[in-house]
Write a protein that holds these residues in place. Structure first.
Motif, PDB file in Angstrom:
ATOM      1  N   THR A  59       0.762  -1.460   0.048  1.00 39.60           N
ATOM      2  CA  THR A  59      -0.226   0.182  -0.132  1.00 39.60           C
ATOM      3  C   THR A  59       0.754   1.182   0.026  1.00 39.60           C
ATOM      4  O   THR A  59       0.385   2.383  -0.681  1.00 39.60           O
ATOM      5  N   GLN A  60       2.010   1.017   0.776  1.00 37.60           N
ATOM      6  CA  GLN A  60       3.002   2.362   0.599  1.00 37.60           C
ATOM      7  C   GLN A  60       3.565   2.714  -0.586  1.00 37.60           C
ATOM      8  O   GLN A  60       3.379   3.929  -1.188  1.00 37.60           O
ATOM      9  N   GLU A  63       0.775   4.368  -2.804  1.00 42.62           N
ATOM     10  CA  GLU A  63       0.949   5.823  -2.207  1.00 42.62           C
ATOM     11  C   GLU A  63       1.847   6.499  -2.671  1.00 42.62           C
ATOM     12  O   GLU A  63       2.007   7.746  -3.310  1.00 42.62           O
ATOM     13  N   LYS A  64       3.054   5.941  -2.930  1.00 42.13           N
ATOM     14  CA  LYS A  64       4.222   6.620  -3.167  1.00 42.13           C
ATOM     15  C   LYS A  64       4.143   6.965  -4.777  1.00 42.13           C
ATOM     16  O   LYS A  64       4.495   8.106  -5.357  1.00 42.13           O
ATOM     17  N   THR A  66       1.334   7.156  -6.640  1.00 42.65           N
ATOM     18  CA  THR A  66       0.191   8.074  -7.022  1.00 42.65           C
ATOM     19  C   THR A  66       0.526   9.348  -6.313  1.00 42.65           C
ATOM     20  O   THR A  66      -0.203  10.372  -6.663  1.00 42.65           O
ATOM     21  N   GLN A  68      -0.526   9.945  -3.244  1.00 40.90           N
ATOM     22  CA  GLN A  68      -1.801  10.443  -2.786  1.00 40.90           C
ATOM     23  C   GLN A  68      -2.024   9.075  -1.536  1.00 40.90           C
ATOM     24  O   GLN A  68      -1.470   8.256  -1.719  1.00 40.90           O
ATOM     25  N   ARG A  69      -2.525   9.750  -0.373  1.00 36.97           N
ATOM     26  CA  ARG A  69      -2.836   8.597   0.659  1.00 36.97           C
ATOM     27  C   ARG A  69      -4.503   8.438   0.514  1.00 36.97           C
ATOM     28  O   ARG A  69      -5.229   9.379   0.392  1.00 36.97           O
ATOM     29  N   ALA A  70      -5.010   7.321   1.070  1.00 37.10           N
ATOM     30  CA  ALA A  70      -6.234   7.167   1.405  1.00 37.10           C
ATOM     31  C   ALA A  70      -6.804   8.055   2.383  1.00 37.10           C
ATOM     32  O   ALA A  70      -6.249   8.419   3.450  1.00 37.10           O
ATOM     33  N   SER A  71      -8.129   8.706   2.343  1.00 27.96           N
ATOM     34  CA  SER A  71      -8.598   9.482   3.124  1.00 27.96           C
ATOM     35  C   SER A  71      -9.245   8.861   4.170  1.00 27.96           C
ATOM     36  O   SER A  71      -9.512   7.567   4.174  1.00 27.96           O
ATOM     37  N   ASP A  72      -9.717   9.424   5.314  1.00 30.41           N
ATOM     38  CA  ASP A  72     -10.224   9.110   6.617  1.00 30.41           C
ATOM     39  C   ASP A  72     -11.634   8.362   5.985  1.00 30.41           C
ATOM     40  O   ASP A  72     -12.434   9.128   5.355  1.00 30.41           O
ATOM     41  N   GLU A 191      -9.171   3.590  -0.795  1.00 27.37           N
ATOM     42  CA  GLU A 191      -7.735   2.775  -1.384  1.00 27.37           C
ATOM     43  C   GLU A 191      -7.940   2.173  -2.752  1.00 27.37           C
ATOM     44  O   GLU A 191      -6.999   2.334  -3.520  1.00 27.37           O
ATOM     45  N   LEU A 194      -7.051   4.617  -5.398  1.00 27.65           N
ATOM     46  CA  LEU A 194      -5.637   4.905  -5.449  1.00 27.65           C
ATOM     47  C   LEU A 194      -5.095   3.503  -6.502  1.00 27.65           C
ATOM     48  O   LEU A 194      -4.138   3.925  -7.110  1.00 27.65           O
TER      49      LEU A 194
END
Length: 902
Positions: A59-60, A63-64, A66, A68-72, A191, A194
């Motif tokens: 998952t990291q 995120e790297k 894209t 972007q990180r998954a939102s709350d 997620e 992404l």
């Protein structure tokens, strides 16, 4: 024979291949713990200092790539709610939407990870020929599954549940599209979004170029891959920038019937390993045995772990692991280990301490329950009894019920900060400051998400969000993760090997764990489009289990063998398979044997004095507003102590008790449906045709009801069936006049106010009938009046006791001229005879006023004796001596009678 661990072997292989240049590689693992242990293995190989390679979880890496990180999750839920309301125009509030919203987020996430076109997935196939024409990309098996669903669906397309489903189903493509557009504009993402974005960037050669930052990406120890991950693997493989290490055994990869190899069989072909030696035959050559230990209760599984560690001299090092299939046993395990471990023996728990197991969480739970109870039933006592409230003097602040979400947030924050700043409380509990800090962080995050949404959130919804957020939160343990006994969940064992393994909760309902998919996508459609289902879930669990056994020398599998326990039963079928398919591994079954004496538990007795006496006396004074009900009196008959907990101490029972949940929910729904049907006709005389017309209204109610998911659909179906069947029977009783429904009555008997609610009152041929609906085992016969007041017979005679209380106490209010005749209808039992519903006394039907009147004096005399005992202050509240009355009691833990409910 000693086996090199998978991570140690991988570290050696990589170092031999790349030497000092290994720092130019990016190593990707399924989880962070595996990466941590890999770094430890790699650090001992070089003879001189080198740059360590970058290590990431999958998952990291995404995120790297894209940026972007998954939102709350709560931010996403609130955004989805806004789009849903705008699209559908429905007036339902957020509280009603939460369950559906979380389900849709899960489905959208999976659809993106599996690269499915929502227009195709959520398409309503009205013509089965479309499957051949529009779904040519599916395999024959997938087409068959798709046709199976839509053909079965079309056969009952007018069914109310199918109408609800199709109404939701047809808006999903547009809902998905609009929701994704909003997220893109606001820079938010879940997620799966992404993952899909990463694939799009790789295919279009856009993005930030993170994949060009390293000479090689090494993927280590993966198993189940979704299509997005496979696209990433293929992209890097085609560029000669990928290497793969798989951890498997030929026992389950070469046998296509073995579920543990379901994913690896394809992965090994698609992405060949760096070297063949990663292939192993450890299971078939394994000589070490497996010891299976059965214990008679759930918690005992955790309590015997110290005994096993000591008896077999298992070291408190990283070579020994205690793995929990049931992670709720972490706290009992820590208590057991803490009370038996030496100071030098280190432990490392990877899961974190659950916030829901803390005193601060219990205070917040009690407080939220108090705030959002109906005003007439609101009781501050449970909050006031909490030790933190008493120690900090918070009574006046917490009694105030907040008017809006901001005020609720401020009260919660004030409570947490006062707790955190109390020297007396924090010195008594070293963990409290950390607990308070984490709780404050979680609530602040949640409140910020709510404020940023722009929606006006009802305080009760914020309370529900708070409960959910805190119940899932954990507090990480401080310590050295790479030393000491390892305590972890099954998921965290990925890539890790242990010489000594203790696996707790190895019974079949937990290994593999029962699979429940929270999805609006039916099973056949999931199967048709390749979405994961129960088979894939079981295969993943099987792989974790077999992989753990590959290099372990000493294996202990503990399971709860109590078949009457919700968490007990048979040993896992995985273990049965080993016994038959791997004869070289001896599986020894050993029941837990230990010498113990059950300590004598002193009977719990509560004397009627001081504050307790005052609270009990309040029932004798009408101005206090305190009243008893037939249900309360029945609880006193069954167990005086249960009456004390409920009516004097005001301890709230769970809304639905374990073991009774299905019956109660169905009963509540059927009661509500009948009340809605008959209330509009109160005061009217109904002929047979009029009553049968109510069945049509039953269908209308079902059509206009809210859409349900999962077991609630079944409950609604059953409740509707009961309702229709009863109304059909009721038509046979016509003509009759409905006088009242859900009518509340109050009477004073021997200075005690007694109230109750009668389900329905009818008049037929000049006789008044008092009707009570039940949904349980039929219990409408008794032999003696004194049996109705007997603790031993209270389970059998409780329904009759209640309805005769209504008859004799409220009879003159219901019908001044004569006693009403009681009818008890068991909705879950077929009704056919005109005598159904009547109470049977000593084999005679109580269907006349003289028969009822002949029992009235004795019944009221027994009731008088019961009330005299209750209000005799020299007679304490005692536990019942009838153990059957404890079976569904919510207070058994206080009485130390949990074994009855284990």
């Amino acid at each position: 024979m000693s086996h090199t661990s998978f991570l140690a072997h991988t570290a050696q292989t990589l170092y031999q291949q790349y030497k000092e240049n290994i720092g130019a590689c990016c190593l990707v693992f399924p989880g962070r713990r595996a990466a941590l242990f890999f770094q430890k293995e790699l650090s001992v190989i070089p003879e001189r200092e080198i740059w360590m390679p970058t290590v990431l979880g999958i998952t990291q890496l995404i995120e790297k790539q894209t940026g972007q990180r998954a939102s709350d999750p709560y931010v996403l839920l609130l955004e989805l709610f806004k789009v849903y309301k705008e699209l559908t125009g429905k007036t339902e509030n957020l509280e009603q939407f939460v369950f559906l919203g979380n389900t849709l987020l899960h489905d959208f996430d999976q659809a993106d990870k599996y690269l499915l076109n929502p227009e195709v997935l959520f398409h309503n196939v009205r013509d089965l020929q479309q499957i051949e024409n529009d779904y040519s990309f599916l395999s024959t098996e997938q087409k068959t599954a798709l046709a199976s669903f839509w053909s079965a669906f079309s056969n009952r397309s007018n069914h109310p549940l199918n109408k609800h489903f199709i109404t939701l189903w047809e808006i999903l493509p547009e809902l998905y599209s609009q929701f994704n557009r909003v997220l893109n504009n606001k820079g938010l993402a879940y997620e799966g979004l992404l993952y899909k974005k990463m694939v799009q960037e790789l295919e279009s050669n856009t993005g930030n170029g993170y994949t060009e930052s390293f000479s090689k990406f090494v993927f280590i120890g993966f198993n189940a891959l979704n299509p997005c991950e496979k696209k990433l693997f293929h992209f890097l493989k085609d560029k000669n920038k990928a290497a793969f290490f798989w951890d498997y055994d030929s026992f389950y990869t070469e046998d296509t019937l073995q579920e543990a190899g379901m994913f690896l069989r394809n992965n090994i072909k698609e992405f060949p390993s760096v070297e063949d030696p990663s292939r192993t035959d450890l299971l078939q050559s394994k000589k070490e045995g497996i010891q299976v230990i059965s214990v008679p209760s759930r918690v005992m599984q955790a309590r015997i772990v110290p005994q096993i560690l000591k008896e077999y001299s298992l070291p408190f090092t990283t070579n020994t692991a205690v793995v929990l299939s049931d992670e709720d046993l972490l706290v009992p395990l820590l208590y057991a280990l803490g009370s038996n471990a030496d100071e030098k023996e280190q432990m490392n728990a990877t899961m974190g301490f659950p916030l829901s197991q803390t005193s601060l969480f219990s205070l917040i739970q009690s407080l939220l329950y108090y705030f959002f109870q109906p005003k007439e039933g609101r009781d501050f006592l449970p909050v006031n009894m909490h030790p933190y409230v008493q120690a900090l003097g918070l009574e006046d602040v917490l009694k105030h019920v907040p008017k809006d979400t901001q005020e609720l947030y401020e009260i919660l924050l004030h409570t947490i900060e006062r707790t955190e700043q109390s020297p007396a409380l924090t010195s008594a509990d070293p963990l409290l400051a950390t607990v308070a800090g984490e709780t404050k962080t979680q609530i602040n995050r949640l409140y910020q998400s709510v404020c940023n949404s722009g929606l006006e959130i009802n305080p009760s919804v914020f309370a529900d969000f708070t409960r959910q957020q805190l119940s899932l939160a954990t507090i990480p343990f401080s310590g050295e993760p790479l030393s000491g006994l390892q305590i972890m969940g099954l998921l965290e064992t990925r890539c890790l090997d242990f010489e000594n393994l203790i696996l707790i909760s190895s019974q079949d309902n937990l290994l593999p764990r029962s699979y429940k998919e929270q999805s609006v996508i039916p099973y056949n459609l999931r199967k048709a489009f390749g979405l994961p289902a129960a088979e894939q879930h079981t295969a993943i669990r099987a792989y974790y289990f077999y992989r753990l056994l590959q290099r372990a020398k000493k294996v202990f599998l503990i399971y709860n063998s109590n078949p009457d326990s919700a968490y007990g039963g048979e040993i896992s079928r995985f273990v049965r398979q080993i016994s038959h398919e791997l004869p070289n591994i001896s599986v020894t079954y050993t029941p837990l044997v230990f010498d113990y004496k059950i300590p004598q538990i002193k009977p719990l007795v509560v004397y009627k004095k001081d504050e307790i006496k005052d609270r009990l006396q309040a029932y004798l004074y009408p101005e206090s507003g305190k009243t008893l009900s037939p249900t309360a009196l029945l609880s006193y008959i069954r167990c005086p102590l249960q009456f004390f907990f409920t009516n004097i101490k005001s301890l709230k029972e769970p809304e639905i008790l374990p073991g009774l949940s299905d019956t109660l929910q169905i009963g509540n729904k059927a009661h509500a449906a009948l009340e809605q049907l008959y209330r509009p006709v109160v005061g009217k005389t109904l002929e047979k045709e009029d009553v049968l017309h109510l069945i049509h209204r039953t269908r209308q109610q079902q059509d206009t009801g809210t859409a349900c998911i999962g077991e609630q659909v079944l409950f609604d179906e059953i409740a509707t069936f009961y309702t229709k069947r009863f109304v059909t029977y009721d038509a046979g009783r016509a003509p009759f006049t409905v006088l009242a429904t859900e009518k509340k009555y109050a009477a004073t008997f021997k200075h005690v106010a007694i109230t109750g609610v009668v389900d329905r009152i009818d008049r037929k041929e000049g006789q008044v009938y008092l009707i009570d609906y039940k949904t349980g085992m039929k219990k409408n016969t008794f032999n003696r009046i004194e049996d109705l007041f007997s603790p031993e017979l209270s389970q059998k005679n409780g329904d009759i006791f209640q309805v005769l209380c209504y008859t004799y106490l409220f009879g003159d209010q219901i019908n001044k001229s004569a006693l009403p005749i009681p009818l008890v209808f068991y909705l879950n039992a077929p009704l056919s005879s005109p005598s159904d519903g009547f109470i049977i006394y000593n084999k005679n039907t109580l269907n006349s006023r003289p028969a009822l009147a002949s029992l009235q004096e004795e019944f009221l005399a027994q009731l008088d004796a019961l009330l005299k005992e209750l209000f005799n202050f020299s007679v304490p509240f005692k536990q019942t001596e009838v153990s059957e009355n404890c079976t569904y009691c919510p207070y058994t833990s206080i009485c130390q009678r949990e074994k009855i409910n284990d």
